[in-house]
Design a protein around this motif. Structure first.
Motif, short mmCIF file in Angstrom:
data_model
loop_
_atom_site.label_atom_id
_atom_site.label_comp_id
_atom_site.label_asym_id
_atom_site.label_seq_id
_atom_site.Cartn_x
_atom_site.Cartn_y
_atom_site.Cartn_z
N GLY A 189 45.95 70.32 67.69
CA GLY A 189 46.79 70.65 68.85
C GLY A 189 48.11 69.92 68.76
O GLY A 189 48.55 69.54 67.66
N VAL A 192 51.09 64.80 70.09
CA VAL A 192 50.82 63.74 71.09
C VAL A 192 49.35 63.74 71.50
O VAL A 192 48.78 62.68 71.80
CB VAL A 192 51.75 63.86 72.33
CG1 VAL A 192 53.16 63.39 72.01
CG2 VAL A 192 51.73 65.26 72.92
N MET A 193 48.76 64.93 71.54
CA MET A 193 47.32 65.02 71.87
C MET A 193 46.48 64.36 70.76
O MET A 193 45.59 63.56 71.03
CB MET A 193 46.91 66.50 72.01
CG MET A 193 45.45 66.69 72.34
SD MET A 193 44.83 68.35 71.90
CE MET A 193 44.15 68.06 70.27
P1 NAD Z 1 50.14 71.80 75.46
O1 NAD Z 1 51.29 70.86 75.39
O2 NAD Z 1 50.04 72.72 76.62
O3 NAD Z 1 48.81 70.92 75.35
C1 NAD Z 1 47.55 71.52 75.22
C2 NAD Z 1 46.51 70.53 75.69
O4 NAD Z 1 46.54 69.37 74.86
C3 NAD Z 1 46.73 70.01 77.10
O5 NAD Z 1 46.19 70.90 78.05
C4 NAD Z 1 46.01 68.68 77.06
O6 NAD Z 1 44.62 68.80 77.34
C5 NAD Z 1 46.21 68.23 75.63
N1 NAD Z 1 47.28 67.24 75.57
C6 NAD Z 1 48.61 67.49 75.45
N2 NAD Z 1 49.30 66.32 75.44
C7 NAD Z 1 48.37 65.33 75.57
C8 NAD Z 1 48.44 63.91 75.64
N3 NAD Z 1 49.60 63.25 75.56
N4 NAD Z 1 47.29 63.22 75.78
C9 NAD Z 1 46.09 63.86 75.83
N5 NAD Z 1 45.96 65.21 75.77
C10 NAD Z 1 47.07 65.93 75.65
O7 NAD Z 1 50.02 72.63 74.14
P2 NAD Z 1 50.83 73.94 73.74
O8 NAD Z 1 52.11 74.04 74.49
O9 NAD Z 1 49.91 75.10 73.73
O10 NAD Z 1 51.24 73.58 72.27
C11 NAD Z 1 50.33 73.65 71.25
C12 NAD Z 1 50.79 72.70 70.18
O11 NAD Z 1 49.82 72.70 69.18
C13 NAD Z 1 52.13 73.03 69.53
O12 NAD Z 1 52.87 71.85 69.52
C14 NAD Z 1 51.75 73.46 68.15
O13 NAD Z 1 52.72 73.10 67.20
C15 NAD Z 1 50.48 72.68 67.95
N6 NAD Z 1 49.59 73.30 66.98
C16 NAD Z 1 49.10 72.50 66.03
C17 NAD Z 1 48.29 73.01 65.05
C18 NAD Z 1 47.79 72.09 64.02
O14 NAD Z 1 47.33 72.55 62.99
N7 NAD Z 1 47.86 70.80 64.27
C19 NAD Z 1 47.95 74.35 65.06
C20 NAD Z 1 48.43 75.16 66.07
C21 NAD Z 1 49.25 74.60 67.05
#
Ligand code: NAD
Ligand code: FES
Length: 276
Positions: A189, A192-193
């Motif tokens: 995700g 920061v998560m």
């Molecule tokens: P978002 O910011 O709405 O967050 C989704 C969830 O993540 C939140 O509901 C929360 O539960 C958790 N979260 C977010 N920040 C947090 C924190 N500081 N502490 C604890 N939990 C936290 O997500 P979005 O807007 O849907 O964005 C999705 C992100 O995922 C994008 O930045 C994208 O680039 C990334 N992503 C990453 C991958 C990967 O392979 N790592 C794949 C797809 C998407």
């Protein structure tokens, strides 16, 4: 050219699922690996982790969030349109072995990648607890698929509109407080998560795998764009990853590098909207 065979809008249209004809990739790709696509000759190269594969029908499904110019263009494609180039599978495939109890945590569009990764761990006979979180109810994706795949599923929303009110880290804390023996956490995700999860699991001493999504260009280890520091050593996420031991990742550096082009991306999107 790769024909688009299906198109679904998810999460209020903010995320799009495209099922694309790609028999050679569908035959080889493993959960967690990714592809790089290009819409036209001058288009940006867009790395996307594959969310579903169907070797029998020769298709892969990509699920992405419409964020910048390229994903907006990709999201505007319809059934019958085609993607010019699709390269893959890229990245290392995980070794899917029986580990025990795995907590898979997906945030926002990361849920799609998590789901595909967990299919590999399910096939290896692991006990799966899924945690999926989004800012509100309409942004929760693949709930039915995750319910089918996992032995147990916890859902959180930031605004409390569905599931438990809070962040995915709150759900993880509740699992630890239940004194469940967790052998591995997998987090996909926002960076920061993943950083917040790793801060917690380091304290609880739970091994944690993260899926990194730095900026990528060539996807073959040549350009250096996807450089990340893991355990003090430089790694290239496209060839050494995208999955790494989360306790070793320098997340602050990754956040800084990912933000380098945010302003340019916004400007590019704005120009493309104005140009119609
Ligand atoms: P978002 O910011 O709405 O967050 C989704 C969830 O993540 C939140 O509901 C929360 O539960 C958790 N979260 C977010 N920040 C947090 C924190 N500081 N502490 C604890 N939990 C936290 O997500 P979005 O807007 O849907 O964005 C999705 C992100 O995922 C994008 O930045 C994208 O680039 C990334 N992503 C990453 C991958 C990967 O392979 N790592 C794949 C797809 C998407
Ligand atoms: Fe160029 Fe990884 S994307 S080295």
């Amino acid at each position: 050219m790769h024909l688009i065979l299906d198109r679904q809008e998810l999460a209020k249209g903010n995320m799009v699922a495209l099922t694309v004809e790609a028999p050679a990739i569908a035959a080889k790709i493993k959960p967690g690996q990714f592809v790089i696509l290009r819409l036209n000759d001058t288009g940006e190269r867009v790395p996307l982790t594959v969310a579903l594969r169907d070797p029998q029908h020769g298709t892969i499904t990509i699920i992405f969030q419409v964020l910048g110019k390229s994903t907006a263009m990709l999201g505007s494609l319809k059934i019958g349109d085609a993607i010019k180039d699709l390269v893959g599978p890229l990245g290392l495939a995980d070794e899917f072995r029986k580990i025990g109890t795995i907590v898979g945590i997906g945030g926002g569009s990361g849920i799609a990648v998590l789901h595909h990764l967990l299919t590999g761990y399910a096939e290896a006979g692991n006990h799966l607890i899924g945690v999926i979180g989004a800012r509100e109810k309409d942004f929760i994706i693949l709930e039915d698929e995750m319910t089918t795949l996992c032995d147990r599923l916890l859902i959180t929303t930031d605004d409390g509109s569905y599931g438990a009110h809070g962040l995915v880290t709150d759900a993880l804390k509740s699992l630890v407080e239940e004194q469940i023996e967790i052998h591995l956490v997998i987090a996909v995700g926002p960076v920061v998560m993943m950083r917040a999860i790793c801060q917690m699991t380091r304290l609880y001493k739970i091994p944690t795998l993260v899926s990194l999504n730095p900026i990528m260009v060539d996807g073959t280890g040549m350009c250096g764009a996807c450089r990340v520091t893991v355990g003090g050593v430089t790694k290239f996420a496209c060839v050494d990853g995208p999955h790494f031991d989360g306790h070793q990742v320098d997340f602050d550096e990754l956040i800084q590098r990912n933000n380098m082009y945010t302003r340019d991306e916004k400007t590019s999107l704005l120009f493309s909207i104005r140009a119609g």
